[in-house]
Design a protein around this motif. Structure first.
Motif, PDB file in Angstrom:
ATOM      1  N   GLU A 157     -40.830 -48.229 -36.665  1.00 21.02           N
ATOM      2  CA  GLU A 157     -39.765 -48.926 -35.683  1.00 21.02           C
ATOM      3  C   GLU A 157     -40.448 -49.774 -34.803  1.00 21.02           C
ATOM      4  O   GLU A 157     -41.821 -49.758 -34.459  1.00 21.02           O
ATOM      5  CB  GLU A 157     -38.890 -47.759 -34.907  1.00 21.02           C
ATOM      6  CG  GLU A 157     -38.265 -46.852 -35.891  1.00 21.02           C
ATOM      7  CD  GLU A 157     -37.854 -45.265 -35.269  1.00 21.02           C
ATOM      8  OE1 GLU A 157     -36.706 -45.141 -35.531  1.00 21.02           O
ATOM      9  OE2 GLU A 157     -38.586 -44.982 -34.538  1.00 21.02           O
ATOM     10  N   SER A 158     -39.711 -50.363 -33.931  1.00 21.18           N
ATOM     11  CA  SER A 158     -40.213 -51.267 -32.665  1.00 21.18           C
ATOM     12  C   SER A 158     -40.397 -50.172 -31.746  1.00 21.18           C
ATOM     13  O   SER A 158     -39.802 -49.344 -31.464  1.00 21.18           O
ATOM     14  CB  SER A 158     -39.021 -52.126 -32.480  1.00 21.18           C
ATOM     15  OG  SER A 158     -39.487 -53.001 -31.114  1.00 21.18           O
ATOM     16  N   THR A 214     -37.270 -46.784 -29.024  1.00 25.72           N
ATOM     17  CA  THR A 214     -36.838 -48.092 -28.551  1.00 25.72           C
ATOM     18  C   THR A 214     -35.743 -48.207 -27.196  1.00 25.72           C
ATOM     19  O   THR A 214     -35.879 -48.936 -26.275  1.00 25.72           O
ATOM     20  CB  THR A 214     -36.088 -49.164 -29.718  1.00 25.72           C
ATOM     21  OG1 THR A 214     -36.614 -48.497 -30.697  1.00 25.72           O
ATOM     22  CG2 THR A 214     -36.470 -50.318 -29.545  1.00 25.72           C
ATOM     23  N   SER A 234     -36.060 -40.838 -32.119  1.00 22.73           N
ATOM     24  CA  SER A 234     -36.428 -41.615 -33.234  1.00 22.73           C
ATOM     25  C   SER A 234     -35.938 -41.404 -34.428  1.00 22.73           C
ATOM     26  O   SER A 234     -36.018 -40.396 -35.092  1.00 22.73           O
ATOM     27  CB  SER A 234     -38.071 -41.720 -33.370  1.00 22.73           C
ATOM     28  OG  SER A 234     -38.684 -42.266 -34.780  1.00 22.73           O
ATOM     29  N   SER A 238     -36.614 -42.739 -37.553  1.00 19.38           N
ATOM     30  CA  SER A 238     -37.461 -42.768 -38.450  1.00 19.38           C
ATOM     31  C   SER A 238     -38.254 -41.302 -38.493  1.00 19.38           C
ATOM     32  O   SER A 238     -38.573 -40.828 -39.518  1.00 19.38           O
ATOM     33  CB  SER A 238     -38.546 -43.963 -38.566  1.00 19.38           C
ATOM     34  OG  SER A 238     -37.921 -45.256 -38.726  1.00 19.38           O
ATOM     35  N   PRO A 265     -41.057 -43.194 -30.988  1.00 18.85           N
ATOM     36  CA  PRO A 265     -40.727 -44.134 -32.007  1.00 18.85           C
ATOM     37  C   PRO A 265     -42.075 -44.182 -33.348  1.00 18.85           C
ATOM     38  O   PRO A 265     -43.025 -43.960 -32.742  1.00 18.85           O
ATOM     39  CB  PRO A 265     -40.713 -45.437 -31.416  1.00 18.85           C
ATOM     40  CG  PRO A 265     -41.579 -45.290 -30.269  1.00 18.85           C
ATOM     41  CD  PRO A 265     -41.569 -43.925 -29.940  1.00 18.85           C
TER      42      PRO A 265
END
Length: 263
Positions: free
Chosen positions: A40-41, A62, A67, A69, A117
């Motif tokens: 992820e960013s 983010t 998160s 993911s 993240p």
């Protein structure tokens, strides 16, 4: 056939070896699934690797939330590794199992409360820890494989001695002449030496390790103590060899008494 502690040990070693093989396979499945989860960013978070002594830190996802993911990774672990790692009652929390298998840092990073993240660095760290654990499982499997092989050899030795004792016991000593009694006494002495060699070989095995690698080598006595910790005896082979030698010695004494009466 006379059953001994060695027979129980063989059953335990076989069961544990099968469980380890399943766990190792589940760890590989987990690694494959993590590889398919995209990072992820991390515009508002900083992460560092958990492997090679690095520490994972995080300040949030983010948008400061959980998160997605990392949630996928938790789910992947729960569906692959946890069933082979957590206690049979299933009462161990998921993050505790992750901590045990993949370190505190990974468990902290994957916690929903941390909201870390999934950066590329974190993903690599998780895979690295999973691969490290997989290597440990492989070494443990090798240790159990070696243990199973030696238990089979020990069982064959014990079977040879006990079978002879059972067969010999069918003929009363009173029916044997002096020469036959002398041969039986010598045979018992030979069986005692066999038991002594079995015990010596077993002790040498216990004093060794499964690998020359310092990082992954496991002492055989450590494996054995864990494997049979709930057994009535801690060292099944040594105890069986010792008791069998004592039995042969007792039989020798009885035979010797009969010999002295024939002189």
């Amino acid at each position: 056939m006379i059953e001994t502690h060695i027979d129980d040990a063989r059953e335990r070693a076989t069961a544990e070896r099968e469980a380890l093989a399943a766990k190792e396979a589940s760890m590989q499945t987990f690694i494959d699934r993590v590889a398919g989860i995209g990072p992820e960013s991390t515009s508002t978070a900083a992460t560092a690797g958990a492997a090679q002594g690095m520490t994972l830190t995080a300040t949030g996802g983010t948008n400061g939330g959980p998160s997605g993911s990392c949630g996928k990774i938790r789910n992947a672990f729960a569906e692959t590794v946890q069933p082979h790692s957590a206690p049979e009652d299933g009462g161990e929390p998921l993050l505790e199992t992750i901590r045990v298998e993949l370190t505190d840092s990974v468990a902290t990073a994957l916690s929903p409360e941390t909201a870390t993240p999934l950066s590329p660095e974190l993903k690599r760290a998780i895979v690295s820890e999973a691969q490290r654990r997989q290597t440990e499982l492989e070494v443990m499997y090798q240790a159990l494989d070696s243990e199973a092989e030696r238990l089979a050899e020990a069982a064959a030795t014990v079977e040879e001695v006990t079978s002879w004792l059972v067969e010999a016991d069918e003929t009363p000593l009173s029916e044997l002449g002096f020469d036959a009694l002398a041969r039986r006494h010598e045979r018992l002495a030979a069986h005692r030496e066999t038991c002594q060699r079995l015990a010596a070989d077993r002790q040498a095995f216990l004093d060794g390790t499964t690998s020359d690698a310092v990082e992954t080598g496991v002492r055989n006595d450590h494996i054995v103590s864990q494997l049979y910790e709930d057994f009535p005896v801690e060292y099944p082979v040594l105890v069986t060899a010792g008791r069998l030698e004592e039995l042969c010695l007792d039989c020798q004494h009885v035979v010797r008494d009969h010999l002295t009466r024939r002189v």
